[in-house]
Structure formats: C-alpha cells, structure tokens
Design a protein around this motif. Structure first.
Motif, short mmCIF file in Angstrom:
data_model
loop_
_atom_site.label_atom_id
_atom_site.label_comp_id
_atom_site.label_asym_id
_atom_site.label_seq_id
_atom_site.Cartn_x
_atom_site.Cartn_y
_atom_site.Cartn_z
N TRP A 15 -0.18 -52.45 43.05
CA TRP A 15 -1.63 -52.42 42.83
C TRP A 15 -2.07 -53.60 41.96
O TRP A 15 -3.08 -54.22 42.25
CB TRP A 15 -2.03 -51.11 42.18
N ALA A 16 -1.34 -53.90 40.90
CA ALA A 16 -1.68 -55.03 40.03
C ALA A 16 -1.60 -56.34 40.80
O ALA A 16 -2.43 -57.24 40.61
CB ALA A 16 -0.76 -55.05 38.81
N GLU B 26 -4.73 -56.48 43.15
CA GLU B 26 -6.04 -56.39 42.51
C GLU B 26 -6.91 -57.66 42.66
O GLU B 26 -8.10 -57.55 42.91
CB GLU B 26 -5.86 -56.03 41.02
N GLN C 104 -11.08 -54.91 46.52
CA GLN C 104 -11.85 -54.06 45.63
C GLN C 104 -10.94 -52.97 45.06
O GLN C 104 -10.25 -52.28 45.80
CB GLN C 104 -13.01 -53.42 46.39
N THR C 105 -10.97 -52.85 43.72
CA THR C 105 -10.11 -51.89 43.04
C THR C 105 -10.88 -51.15 41.95
O THR C 105 -11.93 -51.61 41.50
CB THR C 105 -8.89 -52.57 42.40
N TYR C 106 -10.32 -50.04 41.53
CA TYR C 106 -10.81 -49.30 40.38
C TYR C 106 -10.20 -49.91 39.12
O TYR C 106 -9.28 -50.74 39.21
CB TYR C 106 -10.44 -47.82 40.51
N ASP D 215 -8.00 -48.88 37.16
CA ASP D 215 -6.55 -48.70 37.08
C ASP D 215 -5.80 -49.53 38.12
O ASP D 215 -4.60 -49.35 38.33
CB ASP D 215 -6.17 -47.23 37.20
N ASN D 216 -6.51 -50.44 38.79
CA ASN D 216 -5.98 -51.33 39.85
C ASN D 216 -5.77 -50.63 41.18
O ASN D 216 -5.38 -51.29 42.15
CB ASN D 216 -4.68 -52.03 39.44
N SER D 217 -5.99 -49.33 41.27
CA SER D 217 -5.86 -48.66 42.57
C SER D 217 -6.96 -49.16 43.50
O SER D 217 -8.08 -49.43 43.05
CB SER D 217 -5.92 -47.14 42.42
N PRO D 218 -6.66 -49.31 44.78
CA PRO D 218 -7.69 -49.80 45.70
C PRO D 218 -8.82 -48.79 45.88
O PRO D 218 -8.58 -47.59 45.91
CB PRO D 218 -6.94 -50.00 47.02
#
Length: 104
Positions: A77-78, A81, A85-87, A89-92
């Motif tokens: 996820w990092a 990023e 587009q991510t949140y 916390d790096n989650s998509p």
C-alpha cells in the motif's frame, strides 16, 4: 468461495507505472494473497476514466480481511500510494460492488 468485485482509481498520468508495478508484483505478496485464500485475481484499467476494476475469489471473508493487516500488504500500500487514490492509512480508496448476476 466468495466472488468479490471492486472499483479503485489510479492517477491519470500514472497508468503505465501502475501496470509496470503489477507486472513486477512481489512474489512474497502473491504468496500472502494465496495464504489468505485469494485466487483468480484480476485488475482491469479503463484508461478514459482512470478507474480500476478488480475481481478476486476468496475462500473466506474473515480470512481475506486479515490480509490488510499483514506487513507485506502494508508495504505494498505504501509503495502504491503515490500513484493512486488512497486513504490516510495508504489503503486504496475502493468501492465494493454488489454482484447482481453470475453465470458458470
């Protein structure tokens, strides 16, 4: 087996990079996906909208949800990023889709 479909977004100028990173996907990430019951996993890109359509089959929803907590998934996820587009916390940013039809 549970069929899951979802939509994400990649930045318009990062299509090639997104594809390259998946062509060179880390073997340890693939192994962890399999360990968490994932199979038949595909992601498709609509270049006009920069939308990604994902499809995966999982053995068990609870087992699948634990994948997000793994160290390798957090690292991926990092890594992703900067190009999608991510949140925080790096989650998509991902929207789950409801299955309305299926044919074997």
């Amino acid at each position: 087996m549970v069929r899951k479909a979802f939509v994400m977004s990649v930045y318009p100028d990062r299509h090639e990079e997104y594809e390259l990173r998946h062509k060179e996907i880390w073997p340890e990430l693939v192994a962890e996906l399999r360990n968490h019951g994932a199979s038949n996993y595909s992601i498709f890109l609509d270049k006009e909208t920069s939308k990604l359509f994902g499809y995966v089959e999982v053995e068990d929803e609870e087992k699948w949800l634990k994948m997000a907590l793994t160290e390798i998934n957090q690292k991926w996820w990092a890594f992703m990023e900067p190009i999608m587009q991510t949140y925080p916390d790096n989650s998509p940013v991902s929207i789950d889709l409801k299955e309305v039809f299926h044919m074997d």
